[in-house]
Design an enzyme around this catalytic site. Structure first.
Site, PDB file in Angstrom:
ATOM      1  N   TYR A 120      32.495  36.707  39.992  1.00  0.00           N
ATOM      2  CA  TYR A 120      33.244  36.253  41.170  1.00  0.00           C
ATOM      3  C   TYR A 120      32.303  36.146  42.373  1.00  0.00           C
ATOM      4  O   TYR A 120      32.289  35.135  43.080  1.00  0.00           O
ATOM      5  CB  TYR A 120      34.378  37.238  41.460  1.00  0.00           C
ATOM      6  CG  TYR A 120      35.247  36.833  42.636  1.00  0.00           C
ATOM      7  CD1 TYR A 120      36.194  35.828  42.501  1.00  0.00           C
ATOM      8  CD2 TYR A 120      35.108  37.456  43.873  1.00  0.00           C
ATOM      9  CE1 TYR A 120      36.986  35.451  43.586  1.00  0.00           C
ATOM     10  CE2 TYR A 120      35.888  37.082  44.953  1.00  0.00           C
ATOM     11  CZ  TYR A 120      36.831  36.082  44.798  1.00  0.00           C
ATOM     12  OH  TYR A 120      37.603  35.702  45.873  1.00  0.00           O
TER      13      TYR A 120
ATOM     14  N   LYS B  17      31.253  32.652  44.339  1.00  0.00           N
ATOM     15  CA  LYS B  17      31.506  32.406  45.763  1.00  0.00           C
ATOM     16  C   LYS B  17      30.196  32.191  46.521  1.00  0.00           C
ATOM     17  O   LYS B  17      30.165  31.489  47.531  1.00  0.00           O
ATOM     18  CB  LYS B  17      32.315  33.553  46.358  1.00  0.00           C
ATOM     19  CG  LYS B  17      33.742  33.647  45.776  1.00  0.00           C
ATOM     20  CD  LYS B  17      34.554  32.386  46.066  1.00  0.00           C
ATOM     21  CE  LYS B  17      36.004  32.526  45.626  1.00  0.00           C
ATOM     22  NZ  LYS B  17      36.821  31.356  45.996  1.00  0.00           N
TER      23      LYS B  17
HETATM   24  N1  LIG Z   1      43.358  37.250  48.139  1.00  0.00           N
HETATM   25  C1  LIG Z   1      42.181  37.654  48.577  1.00  0.00           C
HETATM   26  O1  LIG Z   1      41.991  38.829  48.943  1.00  0.00           O
HETATM   27  C2  LIG Z   1      41.014  36.708  48.638  1.00  0.00           C
HETATM   28  C3  LIG Z   1      39.801  37.176  49.180  1.00  0.00           C
HETATM   29  C4  LIG Z   1      38.709  36.329  49.245  1.00  0.00           C
HETATM   30  C5  LIG Z   1      38.815  35.031  48.782  1.00  0.00           C
HETATM   31  N2  LIG Z   1      40.003  34.584  48.259  1.00  0.00           N
HETATM   32  C6  LIG Z   1      40.016  33.215  47.734  1.00  0.00           C
HETATM   33  O2  LIG Z   1      41.113  32.498  48.251  1.00  0.00           O
HETATM   34  C7  LIG Z   1      41.541  31.533  47.277  1.00  0.00           C
HETATM   35  C8  LIG Z   1      43.041  31.689  47.062  1.00  0.00           C
HETATM   36  O3  LIG Z   1      43.300  33.008  46.579  1.00  0.00           O
HETATM   37  P1  LIG Z   1      44.771  33.658  46.601  1.00  0.00           P
HETATM   38  O4  LIG Z   1      44.631  35.033  47.106  1.00  0.00           O
HETATM   39  O5  LIG Z   1      45.711  32.723  47.250  1.00  0.00           O
HETATM   40  O6  LIG Z   1      45.050  33.762  45.027  1.00  0.00           O
HETATM   41  P2  LIG Z   1      46.376  33.457  44.181  1.00  0.00           P
HETATM   42  O7  LIG Z   1      46.073  34.003  42.824  1.00  0.00           O
HETATM   43  O8  LIG Z   1      47.584  33.918  44.907  1.00  0.00           O
HETATM   44  O9  LIG Z   1      46.402  31.843  44.123  1.00  0.00           O
HETATM   45  C9  LIG Z   1      45.414  31.117  43.427  1.00  0.00           C
HETATM   46  C10 LIG Z   1      46.041  29.830  42.944  1.00  0.00           C
HETATM   47  O10 LIG Z   1      45.012  29.078  42.254  1.00  0.00           O
HETATM   48  C11 LIG Z   1      45.589  28.527  41.092  1.00  0.00           C
HETATM   49  N3  LIG Z   1      44.565  28.293  40.087  1.00  0.00           N
HETATM   50  C12 LIG Z   1      43.821  29.225  39.437  1.00  0.00           C
HETATM   51  N4  LIG Z   1      43.025  28.636  38.543  1.00  0.00           N
HETATM   52  C13 LIG Z   1      43.270  27.301  38.620  1.00  0.00           C
HETATM   53  C14 LIG Z   1      42.772  26.167  37.936  1.00  0.00           C
HETATM   54  N5  LIG Z   1      41.842  26.288  36.958  1.00  0.00           N
HETATM   55  N6  LIG Z   1      43.243  24.945  38.267  1.00  0.00           N
HETATM   56  C15 LIG Z   1      44.185  24.810  39.235  1.00  0.00           C
HETATM   57  N7  LIG Z   1      44.705  25.839  39.918  1.00  0.00           N
HETATM   58  C16 LIG Z   1      44.254  27.077  39.600  1.00  0.00           C
HETATM   59  C17 LIG Z   1      46.602  29.570  40.614  1.00  0.00           C
HETATM   60  O11 LIG Z   1      47.569  29.014  39.734  1.00  0.00           O
HETATM   61  C18 LIG Z   1      47.183  30.059  41.931  1.00  0.00           C
HETATM   62  O12 LIG Z   1      48.330  29.298  42.308  1.00  0.00           O
HETATM   63  C19 LIG Z   1      40.691  31.786  46.032  1.00  0.00           C
HETATM   64  O13 LIG Z   1      39.608  30.902  46.021  1.00  0.00           O
HETATM   65  C20 LIG Z   1      40.199  33.189  46.240  1.00  0.00           C
HETATM   66  O14 LIG Z   1      38.991  33.448  45.551  1.00  0.00           O
HETATM   67  C21 LIG Z   1      41.096  35.391  48.171  1.00  0.00           C
END
Ligand SMILES: NC(=O)c1ccc[n+]([C@@H]2O[C@H](COP(=O)([O-])OP(=O)(O)OC[C@H]3O[C@@H](n4cnc5c(N)ncnc54)[C@H](O)[C@@H]3O)[C@@H](O)[C@H]2O)c1
Length: 232
Positions: free
Chosen positions: A138, A142
């Site tokens: 991960y 990133k």
């Molecule tokens: N939640 C956190 O703490 C956090 C922290 C840092 C970065 N992020 C980043 O923010 C972004 C969103 O995260 P989130 O917290 O909303 O997660 P989440 O799991 O709630 O949502 C992620 C979405 O991406 C979709 N997805 C996953 N793989 C996919 C694929 N192969 N094709 C199409 N869609 C796909 C999932 O179905 C889901 O709807 C991500 O890139 C994550 O790495 C999140």
């Protein structure tokens, strides 16, 4: 009319971006691998990404003005036990998926003579190792996103396309696993200057600032939305 494509729109940050964009008057098209977000596509699959973008642009009769690419996955495991197939999958969704979504949107913006803004999601995991929740693939994926932002901003800036990332800290969404471990959660909250997790909507606000014209001279950089995590 301002038109925005949001990937990962079925959950968490992507869903918050889609809702906030709608409230701000954007015309929104969602993409996710699951039902319920508008267009179904796996962001690791170039043909699926391309056909979803074609369906969106033909329903609009034009190219998007912005992309916010939120699709991503999070995997935690001690690195000595990580299966190389899991490494590849994480890199594929987070790094290749970001490349494919950005490429598909930029190609359509350039072809239509309609340059706009591309926003992708990084993570504080690229800037700091994590002993509590080790996620080497991960973090590396990133880090790739961060490098990609600088490269794409340089390549596509002359065409008028801006490329930036939002770098969330620990945000309260389905992706966040630290909250299921009380000791880890307390340790995390103790080192967060703002003393709480972030919300998806707080990340969405930064995404939409970068997507819209208020950020018209900002490209090739990132906005960190982490409650002070990286500073502490
Ligand atoms: N939640 C956190 O703490 C956090 C922290 C840092 C970065 N992020 C980043 O923010 C972004 C969103 O995260 P989130 O917290 O909303 O997660 P989440 O799991 O709630 O949502 C992620 C979405 O991406 C979709 N997805 C996953 N793989 C996919 C694929 N192969 N094709 C199409 N869609 C796909 C999932 O179905 C889901 O709807 C991500 O890139 C994550 O790495 C999140």
């Amino acid at each position: 009319m301002r038109r925005i494509v949001v990937t990962g729109a079925g959950s968490g940050i992507g869903l918050a971006v889609a809702r906030r964009a709608h409230d701000l008057g954007w015309t929104v098209a969602g993409i996710d691998r699951t039902l319920g977000a508008g267009h179904i596509a796996d962001v690791t699959d170039a043909a699926q990404v391309s056909s979803a973008m074609d369906a969106i642009t033909s329903s609009w009769g034009g190219a998007p003005d912005a992309l916010v690419h939120c699709a991503g996955i999070y995997r935690v495991a001690p690195t000595v036990t990580v299966d190389p197939a899991d490494w590849d999958h994480t890199m594929s969704v987070n790094a290749r998926g970001t490349f494919l979504a950005a490429q598909a949107v930029a190609a359509r913006m350039i072809a239509a003579g309609n340059p706009g803004s591309i926003v992708v999601l990084g993570s504080v995991g690229a800037g700091r190792g994590d002993l509590t929740e080790p996620g080497a693939a991960y973090a590396a994926s990133k880090g790739a996103v961060s490098a990609l932002v600088r490269q794409l901003a340089v390549e596509w800036g002359p065409a008028g396309i801006r490329v930036n990332s939002v770098v969330p800290g620990v945000i309260d969404t389905a992706m966040t696993t630290v909250t299921s471990n009380p000791d880890a959660a307390n340790a995390l909250l103790g080192r967060l200057p703002l003393g709480r997790l972030g919300t998806a909507d707080e990340v969405a606000a930064a995404c939409l600032f970068l997507a819209g014209s208020d950020s018209s001279y900002i490209t090739g950089t990132e906005i960190t939305v982490d409650g002070g995590y990286l500073a502490s």
